[in-house]
Design an enzyme around this catalytic site. Structure first.
Site, PDB file in Angstrom:
ATOM      1  N   ASP A  36       0.991  -1.381  -0.011  1.00  0.00           N
ATOM      2  CA  ASP A  36      -0.146   0.179   0.182  1.00  0.00           C
ATOM      3  C   ASP A  36       0.989   0.978  -0.176  1.00  0.00           C
ATOM      4  O   ASP A  36       0.322   1.948  -0.564  1.00  0.00           O
ATOM      5  CB  ASP A  36      -1.049   0.087   1.287  1.00  0.00           C
ATOM      6  CG  ASP A  36      -1.604  -0.862   0.837  1.00  0.00           C
ATOM      7  OD1 ASP A  36      -2.302  -1.798   0.014  1.00  0.00           O
ATOM      8  OD2 ASP A  36      -3.039  -1.611   2.310  1.00  0.00           O
ATOM      9  N   SER A  81     -16.990 -23.743 -28.611  1.00  0.00           N
ATOM     10  CA  SER A  81     -17.427 -23.962 -27.371  1.00  0.00           C
ATOM     11  C   SER A  81     -16.994 -26.072 -28.000  1.00  0.00           C
ATOM     12  O   SER A  81     -15.823 -26.025 -28.785  1.00  0.00           O
ATOM     13  CB  SER A  81     -18.842 -24.397 -27.227  1.00  0.00           C
ATOM     14  OG  SER A  81     -19.402 -24.892 -27.957  1.00  0.00           O
ATOM     15  N   LEU A  82     -17.032 -26.159 -26.400  1.00  0.00           N
ATOM     16  CA  LEU A  82     -16.715 -27.467 -26.453  1.00  0.00           C
ATOM     17  C   LEU A  82     -17.871 -28.750 -26.187  1.00  0.00           C
ATOM     18  O   LEU A  82     -18.830 -28.516 -25.956  1.00  0.00           O
ATOM     19  CB  LEU A  82     -16.448 -27.750 -25.041  1.00  0.00           C
ATOM     20  CG  LEU A  82     -14.468 -27.487 -24.868  1.00  0.00           C
ATOM     21  CD1 LEU A  82     -14.084 -27.066 -23.521  1.00  0.00           C
ATOM     22  CD2 LEU A  82     -13.352 -28.018 -25.747  1.00  0.00           C
ATOM     23  N   GLU A 113      -7.167 -30.532 -17.954  1.00  0.00           N
ATOM     24  CA  GLU A 113      -7.684 -29.692 -16.660  1.00  0.00           C
ATOM     25  C   GLU A 113      -8.923 -29.156 -16.778  1.00  0.00           C
ATOM     26  O   GLU A 113      -9.860 -29.554 -16.716  1.00  0.00           O
ATOM     27  CB  GLU A 113      -6.986 -28.368 -17.700  1.00  0.00           C
ATOM     28  CG  GLU A 113      -7.669 -28.062 -18.722  1.00  0.00           C
ATOM     29  CD  GLU A 113      -7.142 -26.619 -19.787  1.00  0.00           C
ATOM     30  OE1 GLU A 113      -7.321 -25.808 -19.486  1.00  0.00           O
ATOM     31  OE2 GLU A 113      -6.321 -27.385 -20.013  1.00  0.00           O
ATOM     32  N   LYS A 115     -12.942 -28.336 -15.692  1.00  0.00           N
ATOM     33  CA  LYS A 115     -13.314 -27.412 -16.854  1.00  0.00           C
ATOM     34  C   LYS A 115     -14.315 -26.140 -15.684  1.00  0.00           C
ATOM     35  O   LYS A 115     -14.603 -26.693 -14.874  1.00  0.00           O
ATOM     36  CB  LYS A 115     -14.607 -27.880 -16.996  1.00  0.00           C
ATOM     37  CG  LYS A 115     -15.150 -27.044 -17.974  1.00  0.00           C
ATOM     38  CD  LYS A 115     -16.112 -28.054 -19.078  1.00  0.00           C
ATOM     39  CE  LYS A 115     -16.760 -26.792 -20.078  1.00  0.00           C
ATOM     40  NZ  LYS A 115     -17.502 -26.720 -19.882  1.00  0.00           N
ATOM     41  N   ARG A 136     -17.414 -13.920 -24.781  1.00  0.00           N
ATOM     42  CA  ARG A 136     -17.229 -14.769 -25.117  1.00  0.00           C
ATOM     43  C   ARG A 136     -18.475 -14.544 -26.661  1.00  0.00           C
ATOM     44  O   ARG A 136     -18.087 -14.423 -27.951  1.00  0.00           O
ATOM     45  CB  ARG A 136     -17.979 -16.269 -25.240  1.00  0.00           C
ATOM     46  CG  ARG A 136     -17.543 -16.879 -26.266  1.00  0.00           C
ATOM     47  CD  ARG A 136     -17.963 -18.346 -25.642  1.00  0.00           C
ATOM     48  NE  ARG A 136     -18.609 -19.839 -26.002  1.00  0.00           N
ATOM     49  CZ  ARG A 136     -19.028 -19.691 -27.019  1.00  0.00           C
ATOM     50  NH1 ARG A 136     -20.055 -19.440 -26.077  1.00  0.00           N
ATOM     51  NH2 ARG A 136     -19.207 -20.762 -28.127  1.00  0.00           N
ATOM     52  N   GLU A 175     -11.424 -18.377 -18.445  1.00  0.00           N
ATOM     53  CA  GLU A 175     -12.446 -18.224 -17.300  1.00  0.00           C
ATOM     54  C   GLU A 175     -11.870 -17.483 -15.824  1.00  0.00           C
ATOM     55  O   GLU A 175     -11.909 -17.564 -15.719  1.00  0.00           O
ATOM     56  CB  GLU A 175     -12.515 -19.725 -17.637  1.00  0.00           C
ATOM     57  CG  GLU A 175     -14.155 -20.492 -17.023  1.00  0.00           C
ATOM     58  CD  GLU A 175     -14.749 -20.027 -18.479  1.00  0.00           C
ATOM     59  OE1 GLU A 175     -14.265 -19.963 -19.716  1.00  0.00           O
ATOM     60  OE2 GLU A 175     -16.164 -20.861 -18.446  1.00  0.00           O
ATOM     61  N   LYS A 291      -7.585 -31.811 -24.292  1.00  0.00           N
ATOM     62  CA  LYS A 291      -7.091 -31.389 -24.915  1.00  0.00           C
ATOM     63  C   LYS A 291      -6.062 -31.786 -25.689  1.00  0.00           C
ATOM     64  O   LYS A 291      -5.270 -32.431 -24.859  1.00  0.00           O
ATOM     65  CB  LYS A 291      -6.446 -30.134 -25.142  1.00  0.00           C
ATOM     66  CG  LYS A 291      -7.516 -29.191 -24.397  1.00  0.00           C
ATOM     67  CD  LYS A 291      -7.082 -27.541 -24.335  1.00  0.00           C
ATOM     68  CE  LYS A 291      -8.331 -26.852 -22.797  1.00  0.00           C
ATOM     69  NZ  LYS A 291      -7.953 -25.530 -22.368  1.00  0.00           N
ATOM     70  N   CYS A 427     -37.637 -25.995  21.032  1.00  0.00           N
ATOM     71  CA  CYS A 427     -38.550 -26.376  22.074  1.00  0.00           C
ATOM     72  C   CYS A 427     -37.371 -26.814  23.588  1.00  0.00           C
ATOM     73  O   CYS A 427     -36.614 -26.716  23.470  1.00  0.00           O
ATOM     74  CB  CYS A 427     -39.255 -27.598  21.559  1.00  0.00           C
ATOM     75  SG  CYS A 427     -39.811 -29.378  23.385  1.00  0.00           S
TER      76      CYS A 427
HETATM   77  S1  IVH Z   1     -10.378 -24.628 -23.862  1.00  0.00           S
HETATM   78  C1  IVH Z   1     -11.289 -24.039 -27.696  1.00  0.00           C
HETATM   79  N1  IVH Z   1     -10.387 -25.140 -21.498  1.00  0.00           N
HETATM   80  O1  IVH Z   1     -15.742 -23.947 -21.386  1.00  0.00           O
HETATM   81  C2  IVH Z   1     -11.431 -24.730 -26.993  1.00  0.00           C
HETATM   82  N2  IVH Z   1     -12.507 -23.758 -22.135  1.00  0.00           N
HETATM   83  O2  IVH Z   1     -18.041 -25.744 -23.084  1.00  0.00           O
HETATM   84  C3  IVH Z   1     -12.166 -24.402 -26.066  1.00  0.00           C
HETATM   85  N3  IVH Z   1     -14.090 -23.830 -20.453  1.00  0.00           N
HETATM   86  O3  IVH Z   1     -16.397 -22.110 -23.943  1.00  0.00           O
HETATM   87  C4  IVH Z   1     -12.661 -23.585 -24.560  1.00  0.00           C
HETATM   88  N4  IVH Z   1     -12.413 -24.759 -18.501  1.00  0.00           N
HETATM   89  O4  IVH Z   1     -15.603 -20.951 -21.771  1.00  0.00           O
HETATM   90  C5  IVH Z   1     -11.369 -25.077 -22.410  1.00  0.00           C
HETATM   91  N5  IVH Z   1     -10.103 -25.437 -19.048  1.00  0.00           N
HETATM   92  C6  IVH Z   1     -11.057 -25.121 -19.577  1.00  0.00           C
HETATM   93  C7  IVH Z   1     -12.124 -24.651 -19.897  1.00  0.00           C
HETATM   94  C8  IVH Z   1     -13.293 -23.912 -20.254  1.00  0.00           C
HETATM   95  C9  IVH Z   1     -14.077 -23.328 -18.988  1.00  0.00           C
HETATM   96  C10 IVH Z   1     -14.701 -23.403 -20.464  1.00  0.00           C
HETATM   97  C11 IVH Z   1     -15.378 -22.248 -22.128  1.00  0.00           C
HETATM   98  C12 IVH Z   1     -15.842 -22.908 -22.983  1.00  0.00           C
HETATM   99  C13 IVH Z   1     -17.203 -23.757 -22.821  1.00  0.00           C
HETATM  100  C14 IVH Z   1     -17.505 -24.341 -24.021  1.00  0.00           C
END
Ligand code: IVH
Length: 668
Positions: A36, A81-82, A113, A115, A136, A175, A291, A427
């Site tokens: 600070d 998305s996934l 990793e 999610k 996004r 994220e 991945k 009670c």
């Molecule tokens: S990779 C092309 N890694 O999940 C790959 N996504 O359901 C795209 N998400 O839109 C994302 N944790 O916002 C990746 N470790 C992670 C993630 C992750 C959360 C979210 C991400 C994506 C969504 C898809």
């Protein structure tokens, strides 16, 4: 002027370094006060020389004036998305599909990793400077929320300059999430202020990021993990893990639980490992992401219209499900508190069958407007009792019935009362059969006398068959009578008898806790026992002496002396002793080496060098206290990898933080 310029540069470098240590590495190097002081000095100099302010100065995080609205930005590369998978077979099929597609029989390297259950954002760095941040949106275009993202302390305003060259342009995806503890606090504050609460951390993260006033965003403790690349210019990367290494070099935060695995089977093992860790993490995750590690393989596999072929989300079983409230009952606890409980149509939530959920009290029922027959969302988190999140109002039937707690105790008909300032009905009949039942269940439970096999059902049966009518009767039970009970038999009866026998010589501190005296939890029981060392002395203790014990206040002292002064309790103890109960005081206290009297430790994160249980025992054996939540009273927070909200809270409160190694060093 020149001197000022040099000092400003130095201050910014220092502040960047320390905020990186603090927010990204969770490894602070200086005190908050020192930070600070540096920050104030920089602000002062910048105030005198506004022409020297730059956009990446640490002072520029807390946003300026509220925005009118958000601009739309186009992502250079779409944010995909996934695909989801829900079992091992689907994951194996994913692996096989990729092998066919890439025409190989060799095992792939996968990166696995957590999610994050958060909000996807993109950050754009040009020559190392953060120039833009966005949501996004629909994947092609999102909203520009740079000012809000800048307030997140773990997002660097400029990339760290290490051995690794800084790309001329870098677009990363990550994220943003709300750590669980901070989320709970936020909701508590909102409730106190009469504002609507958020349903879950994800919604509160979304709401916070879309704040038009960045000063509000700044007050909320959002965090981020970076998990992907959109564009990178000027740096060559071969694998996803190289990318994560580079991110960390540049000061971008990557999830510490990320693992590289050889082959799908090893990757699946990481999924199960994270599933087990799920509830101890300081943030919510809803699965794992697999991945392909090789970026060449990623390119070769390519993308479908909305999702890549080289990645997949392996989701965890949901923690929330919908079901129906079949009945609402009033349940009487050991201390006489009467709580409404919803009996549910059984439903699996996160892999566990849930049949009942607490409704806490009448105010809670009214606030959520839960009625019998309603379809509701139930949630289970960790080992806490399942809760009703909300009613699905679109599914409400005309026949749904409102519920009001009774005026009289459902167990003994005694009129209930609501103590001032409390939300709970009570009670106060000392002979209430429900309180008796609950206190026997407590007496036999794990942290107390630990009588194996004597759970809720058996206690109810023993009471019903009049084999017992008080705790003490347990020690007069006859095996033959027990064996005659439904579904018992000889073997079970014998097991129960030997479990009861074993409890006769339970540690004194556990016996004291087992009595269920108000305000006497496990820790207080231990402290009091260590002081008096015998049951007789505890029974005869005077308030004056009790309050001289560290950590025993007037409330505990009054409750203990009151309990042992009552005829009913005196004869209970007397009868227990006659039944052969002989609690043992053993010097579990270790007087050599370091001593922790009056100190409270909290252990958090994924501890790697010792188990939480061992560490806690080490502390309590030496007079200290182990707690699971951080407060002003915490002396030390010991943080392992992945520590989050507790660490943050400790920092806010100025609680000392130790690494595992530093804690080990304390013990010698
Ligand atoms: S990779 C092309 N890694 O999940 C790959 N996504 O359901 C795209 N998400 O839109 C994302 N944790 O916002 C990746 N470790 C992670 C993630 C992750 C959360 C979210 C991400 C994506 C969504 C898809």
């Amino acid at each position: 002027m020149q001197d000022n310029k040099i000092e400003i540069t130095e201050l910014r470098e220092k502040l960047d370094f320390h905020s990186y240590q603090y927010y990204v590495l969770d490894n602070p190097q200086i005190s908050d006060a020192e930070y600070d002081r540096l920050f104030r000095r920089l602000s002062e100099l910048e105030e005198q020389h506004p022409e020297l302010i730059t956009a990446d100065s640490p002072t520029q995080r807390v946003g300026g004036a509220p925005l009118e609205g958000f601009n739309t930005v186009r992502h250079t590369v779409p944010m995909l998305s996934l695909d989801n998978a829900f079992n091992d077979e689907e994951m194996v099929a994913f692996d096989e599909r990729l092998k066919r597609l890439l025409e190989t029989e060799e095992e792939f390297e996968y990166i696995v990793e957590p999610k994050m259950d958060g909000i996807a954002v993109e950050l754009v760095y040009v020559n190392g400077q953060l120039v833009q941040g966005s949501t996004r949106g629909d994947g092609l275009q999102g909203e520009e929320i740079t000012a809000n993202l800048k307030t997140i302390a773990s997002i660097p305003l400029k990339l760290r300059d290490n051995e690794l060259a800084i790309p001329s342009r870098l677009e990363v995806r990550g994220e943003v999430f709300y750590p669980t503890a901070a989320f709970r606090q936020l909701n508590k504050d909102r409730e106190a202020a009469g504002e609507p609460t958020f349903v879950n951390p994800r919604n509160s993260a979304a709401g916070t990021l879309r704040q038009l006033d960045p000063r509000i965003t700044a007050k909320r403790l959002l965090d981020i993990f970076i998990h992907g690349i959109g564009v990178i210019e000027g740096v060559e990367l071969k694998t996803q893990s190289d990318a994560y290494f580079a991110f960390q070099q540049w000061g971008l935060k990557v999830n510490p639980f990320t693992k590289v695995c050889a082959g799908m089977q090893n990757a699946i093992a990481v999924y199960y490992n994270l599933l087990e860790k799920r509830e101890s993490l300081p943030y919510e995750i809803d699965g794992t992401v697999f991945k392909l590690n090789s970026i060449e393989h990623q390119r070769a596999a390519g993308i479908r219209s909305r999702s890549p072929r080289w990645a997949i989300a392996y989701k965890f079983p949901a923690q929330q499900e919908t079901t129906i409230v079949e009945e609402i009952i009033a349940q009487v606890g050991r201390t006489g508190a009467v709580t409404p409980v919803a009996l549910l149509k059984p439903v699996f939530v996160g892999g566990v069958e849930v049949r009942r959920a607490t409704l806490h009290n009448q105010d809670e029922i009214d606030r959520k407007d839960v009625r019998i027959g309603d379809t509701v969302v139930v949630q289970r988190a960790g080992d806490v009792i399942p809760e009703i999140v909300k009613v699905v109002e679109s599914k409400r039937q005309k026949s749904a019935k409102k519920y009001t707690l009774p005026r009289n105790c459902p167990a003994c008909s005694n009129p209930l009362f609501r103590p001032e300032g409390e939300a709970v009905l009570r009670c106060d009949n000392p002979d209430c059969p429900a309180q008796l039942r609950e206190s026997i269940i407590h007496f036999a439970s794990k942290g107390a006398m630990d009588i194996d096999g004597l759970g809720e059902k058996l206690v109810a049966v023993l009471l019903e068959k009049k084999l017992i009518s008080s705790i003490a009767d347990l020690y007069f039970l006859q095996k033959e009578n027990v064996a005659e009970l439904d579904r018992m038999g000889d073997k079970s009866a014998e097991n129960l008898m030997s479990a009861i026998e074993k409890s006769r010589t339970a540690p004194l501190e556990r016996f004291l806790f087992a009595l269920g005296i108000r305000h006497v939890g496990e820790h207080v029981a231990r402290v009091v026992t260590q002081h008096f060392k015998s049951l007789e002395k505890i029974q005869n203790a005077a308030v004056e002496e009790l309050i001289t014990i560290h950590e025993v206040g007037p409330q505990v002292a009054a409750s203990l002396t009151h309990f042992f002064s009552q005829e009913k309790n005196k004869s209970l103890v007397q009868k227990l002793l006659e039944g052969g109960l002989a609690p043992v005081y053993s010097e579990s206290r270790i007087e050599s080496g370091p001593q922790f009297d009056g100190m409270t430790f909290v252990f958090t994160g994924a501890l790697e060098k010792f188990t939480r249980k061992d560490a806690e025992k080490f502390v309590t054996d030496r007079g200290g206290r182990a707690s699971s939540s951080v407060s002003k009273k915490t002396s030390y927070l010991v943080a392992g990898p992945g520590a989050g909200s507790k660490l943050q809270k400790a920092k806010e409160l100025g609680v000392a933080v130790l690494t595992e190694d530093a804690f080990l060093a304390m013990l010698t």
